[in-house]
Design an enzyme around this catalytic site. Structure first.
Site, PDB file in Angstrom:
ATOM      1  N   TYR A   1      -7.839 -20.008 -30.028  1.00 26.32           N
ATOM      2  CA  TYR A   1      -8.071 -19.377 -28.713  1.00 26.32           C
ATOM      3  C   TYR A   1      -6.886 -18.511 -28.310  1.00 26.32           C
ATOM      4  CZ  TYR A   1     -12.266 -22.124 -27.990  1.00 26.32           C
ATOM      5  OH  TYR A   1     -13.525 -22.648 -28.108  1.00 26.32           O
TER       6      TYR A   1
ATOM      7  N   LYS B   1     -16.921 -20.795 -33.684  1.00 26.37           N
ATOM      8  CA  LYS B   1     -15.556 -20.630 -34.190  1.00 26.37           C
ATOM      9  C   LYS B   1     -15.049 -21.958 -34.703  1.00 26.37           C
ATOM     10  CE  LYS B   1     -13.128 -22.819 -32.077  1.00 26.37           C
ATOM     11  NZ  LYS B   1     -13.125 -24.317 -31.889  1.00 26.37           N
TER      12      LYS B   1
HETATM   13  P1  NDP Z   1     -19.492 -32.700 -33.062  1.00 23.60           P
HETATM   14  O1  NDP Z   1     -18.827 -33.577 -34.053  1.00 23.60           O
HETATM   15  O2  NDP Z   1     -19.666 -33.221 -31.696  1.00 23.60           O
HETATM   16  O3  NDP Z   1     -20.947 -32.288 -33.594  1.00 23.60           O
HETATM   17  C1  NDP Z   1     -21.156 -31.773 -34.865  1.00 23.60           C
HETATM   18  C2  NDP Z   1     -22.584 -32.082 -35.301  1.00 23.60           C
HETATM   19  O4  NDP Z   1     -22.745 -31.583 -36.614  1.00 23.60           O
HETATM   20  C3  NDP Z   1     -22.891 -33.574 -35.409  1.00 23.60           C
HETATM   21  O5  NDP Z   1     -23.308 -34.140 -34.184  1.00 23.60           O
HETATM   22  C4  NDP Z   1     -23.982 -33.582 -36.436  1.00 23.60           C
HETATM   23  O6  NDP Z   1     -25.210 -33.250 -35.782  1.00 23.60           O
HETATM   24  C5  NDP Z   1     -23.666 -32.401 -37.334  1.00 23.60           C
HETATM   25  N1  NDP Z   1     -23.069 -32.817 -38.614  1.00 23.60           N
HETATM   26  C6  NDP Z   1     -23.606 -32.559 -39.824  1.00 23.60           C
HETATM   27  N2  NDP Z   1     -22.843 -33.046 -40.803  1.00 23.60           N
HETATM   28  C7  NDP Z   1     -21.794 -33.649 -40.208  1.00 23.60           C
HETATM   29  C8  NDP Z   1     -20.666 -34.365 -40.719  1.00 23.60           C
HETATM   30  N3  NDP Z   1     -20.439 -34.521 -42.032  1.00 23.60           N
HETATM   31  N4  NDP Z   1     -19.795 -34.875 -39.839  1.00 23.60           N
HETATM   32  C9  NDP Z   1     -19.969 -34.697 -38.510  1.00 23.60           C
HETATM   33  N5  NDP Z   1     -21.023 -34.012 -37.978  1.00 23.60           N
HETATM   34  C10 NDP Z   1     -21.934 -33.509 -38.819  1.00 23.60           C
HETATM   35  O7  NDP Z   1     -18.717 -31.318 -33.065  1.00 23.60           O
HETATM   36  P2  NDP Z   1     -18.689 -30.216 -31.920  1.00 23.60           P
HETATM   37  O8  NDP Z   1     -20.031 -30.046 -31.340  1.00 23.60           O
HETATM   38  O9  NDP Z   1     -17.557 -30.496 -31.008  1.00 23.60           O
HETATM   39  O10 NDP Z   1     -18.259 -28.915 -32.768  1.00 23.60           O
HETATM   40  C11 NDP Z   1     -19.184 -28.227 -33.597  1.00 23.60           C
HETATM   41  C12 NDP Z   1     -18.658 -26.809 -33.856  1.00 23.60           C
HETATM   42  O11 NDP Z   1     -18.531 -26.140 -32.624  1.00 23.60           O
HETATM   43  C13 NDP Z   1     -17.289 -26.746 -34.509  1.00 23.60           C
HETATM   44  O12 NDP Z   1     -17.231 -25.664 -35.394  1.00 23.60           O
HETATM   45  C14 NDP Z   1     -16.333 -26.489 -33.350  1.00 23.60           C
HETATM   46  O13 NDP Z   1     -15.155 -25.789 -33.717  1.00 23.60           O
HETATM   47  C15 NDP Z   1     -17.207 -25.649 -32.440  1.00 23.60           C
HETATM   48  N6  NDP Z   1     -16.833 -25.811 -31.032  1.00 23.60           N
HETATM   49  C16 NDP Z   1     -16.714 -24.696 -30.260  1.00 23.60           C
HETATM   50  C17 NDP Z   1     -16.402 -24.792 -28.921  1.00 23.60           C
HETATM   51  C18 NDP Z   1     -16.387 -23.575 -28.067  1.00 23.60           C
HETATM   52  O14 NDP Z   1     -15.961 -23.680 -26.924  1.00 23.60           O
HETATM   53  N7  NDP Z   1     -16.831 -22.429 -28.554  1.00 23.60           N
HETATM   54  C19 NDP Z   1     -16.116 -26.092 -28.299  1.00 23.60           C
HETATM   55  C20 NDP Z   1     -16.354 -27.211 -29.181  1.00 23.60           C
HETATM   56  C21 NDP Z   1     -16.685 -27.060 -30.499  1.00 23.60           C
HETATM   57  P3  NDP Z   1     -26.569 -34.041 -36.111  1.00 23.60           P
HETATM   58  O15 NDP Z   1     -26.303 -35.481 -35.744  1.00 23.60           O
HETATM   59  O16 NDP Z   1     -27.548 -33.369 -35.229  1.00 23.60           O
HETATM   60  O17 NDP Z   1     -26.830 -33.841 -37.574  1.00 23.60           O
END
Ligand code: NDP
Length: 413
Positions: free
Chosen positions: A242, A157
């Site tokens: 949420y 989401k």
């Molecule tokens: P993060 O920023 O921690 O991680 C996102 C990952 O995406 C990065 O580590 C990177 O992985 C990759 N990535 C690729 N391109 C980009 C860019 N341009 N900028 C930043 N990151 C990039 O985010 P979250 O893990 O917190 O969130 C990811 C998704 O999950 C979102 O859509 C968020 O809304 C959702 N979410 C849902 C939750 C839930 O409870 N259901 C809780 C938290 C988040 P790499 O280094 O491997 O390429």
């Protein structure tokens, strides 16, 4: 528990290189819990049956796409609690991090992809589904590419940055004959499911008012969540969703009118592109009114309360956290107001959500929270923003039935 008749889908490559599905029956004995004699007296709380995990060879195999906070802190550990799912591949822009994570979780290094060669998952029979955990603006592209590569998609989401993108994702998965589910973990979590049951069964009478709050104090102004292009919006699509999605889930109804206001503290470098806070109200066809608050600029609060008309209210505080959710009930009894904090056995909500999707793939069922459920949230979010811009309530289309955007109920754990 999973039905004894299920068939596990195994993917293999045909001579032409096309992915084909073969079916392998699951031995019903594998699905029968082992029975142990109880330790406690019969007057004590009963424990549930022992888990019945499928053998690893029969589980649905996932590629995790994006190795950020959610994947590393929650999802990879959650797979250890999954019964029907396992991780076999990783997709990341950081090769060194992916290699390290693959080593930690026993994932074959040949199953590591990056964002450029991602489409090659098409040729990998060790991947049945992808789980998209990328910044919001990347959800549509990576869902559509996965569907074209012949893989089922579980997507975080908010589903996308707009209802237009959400529709494109639904269409791409339909065209490819692949399943699409949005990862609304709350709809699979036992305490929230009990609150839904109490709402629908009118345990304390008709719920007439719901209030919901999801706030947090966000940090680094350079993070993608505060970049409009990458995040799509601010607090509303990230955490306000949420409140919105859970109220829709509790009621099964869709709002017919919303009214919102948007605020950002002047000069705060975090809110140059996206909003800090949104306060909004929703009116539902049965007469229920909801009052919601979300903010990136105050200390965290993650709760809701459902106020009913027959001597009680109930809710959760916290409601949207990853663990230690707490129910609260306040009820009139004789001359007393009795407050209770009932709790169920805690279960990993990410594991429940992921296993539901695997179960849907194995049994060829529509997910409980399909793409249409994510699309509906985007339509409402867009109406809330429009209302704030125009300074007036905005009407929404009436749903034809309860739970109009959901698939069949998940199995109760
Ligand atoms: P993060 O920023 O921690 O991680 C996102 C990952 O995406 C990065 O580590 C990177 O992985 C990759 N990535 C690729 N391109 C980009 C860019 N341009 N900028 C930043 N990151 C990039 O985010 P979250 O893990 O917190 O969130 C990811 C998704 O999950 C979102 O859509 C968020 O809304 C959702 N979410 C849902 C939750 C839930 O409870 N259901 C809780 C938290 C988040 P790499 O280094 O491997 O390429």
């Amino acid at each position: 528990m999973i039905a004894a008749t299920i068939l596990a889908e195994l993917s293999t490559l045909s001579a032409s290189g096309q992915q084909v599905q073969t079916k392998m029956p699951v031995d019903p004995n594998e699905l029968k819990p082992i029975e142990l004699s109880p330790l406690d007296a019969p007057t004590e709380k009963k424990s549930g049956p022992l888990p019945t995990p499928l053998s690893p060879a029969k589980r649905i195999r996932y590629a995790l796409v994006g190795l950020g906070h959610l994947t590393l802190e929650e999802l990879l550990p959650a797979f250890a609690s999954c019964k029907y799912s396992k991780v076999t591949a990783l997709v990341s822009g950081d090769a060194a991090k992916a290699a390290k994570v693959a080593g930690q979780y026993g994932i074959d290094p040949k199953n590591i992809y990056n964002y450029q060669n991602y489409d090659n998952i098409r040729n990998n029979p060790e991947i049945d589904a992808v789980y998209i955990v990328l910044p919001n603006s990347m959800h549509a592209e990576f869902t559509i590419r996965a569907a074209k590569a012949g893989k089922h998609v579980l997507c975080e989401k908010p589903m996308a940055n707009s209802s237009k993108e959400a529709r494109e994702m639904i269409d791409a998965c339909k065209a490819a004959g692949k399943k699409l589910m949005i990862a609304y973990r709350i709809q699979y979590e036992p305490h929230n499911r009990l609150a839904k049951k109490w709402t629908r069964e009118k345990k304390y009478g008709t719920v007439k008012i719901i209030e919901a709050v999801n706030t947090q104090n966000i940090g680094d102004p350079a993070q993608w969540r505060l970049n409009k292009k990458l995040a799509g919006g601010g607090a509303l699509p990230d955490i306000g969703i949420y409140c919105l999605n859970t109220i829709r889930f509790l009621l099964g109804e869709e709002p017919v009118e919303v009214q919102g206001s948007v605020y950002s503290s002047p000069g705060d470098p975090r809110f140059k592109e996206v909003e800090e806070a949104v306060l909004w109200q929703m009116k539902f066809p049965s007469g229920v009114q909801a009052n919601c608050t979300t903010s990136y600029g105050v200390h965290q609060a993650r709760r809701y309360r459902c106020y009913a008309d027959q001597g009680g209210w109930f809710g959760l505080d916290p409601a949207f956290a990853y663990e230690r959710l707490q129910m609260e009930v306040s009820q009139a009894q004789d001359k007393m107001e009795v407050k209770q904090s009932p709790s169920l056995t805690e279960e990993n909500q990410f594991a429940l959500e992921i296993d539901h999707f695997s179960d849907c793939i194995m049994q060829n069922k529509q997910p409980y929270t399909p793409g249409e459920e994510g699309l509906q949230d985007h339509l409402i979010i867009e109406a809330i923003y429009e209302s704030a811009r125009a300074g007036r309530p905005v009407k929404l289309e009436k749903a034809t039935r309860l739970d109009a955007t959901r698939g069949p109920e998940p199995k109760e754990s």
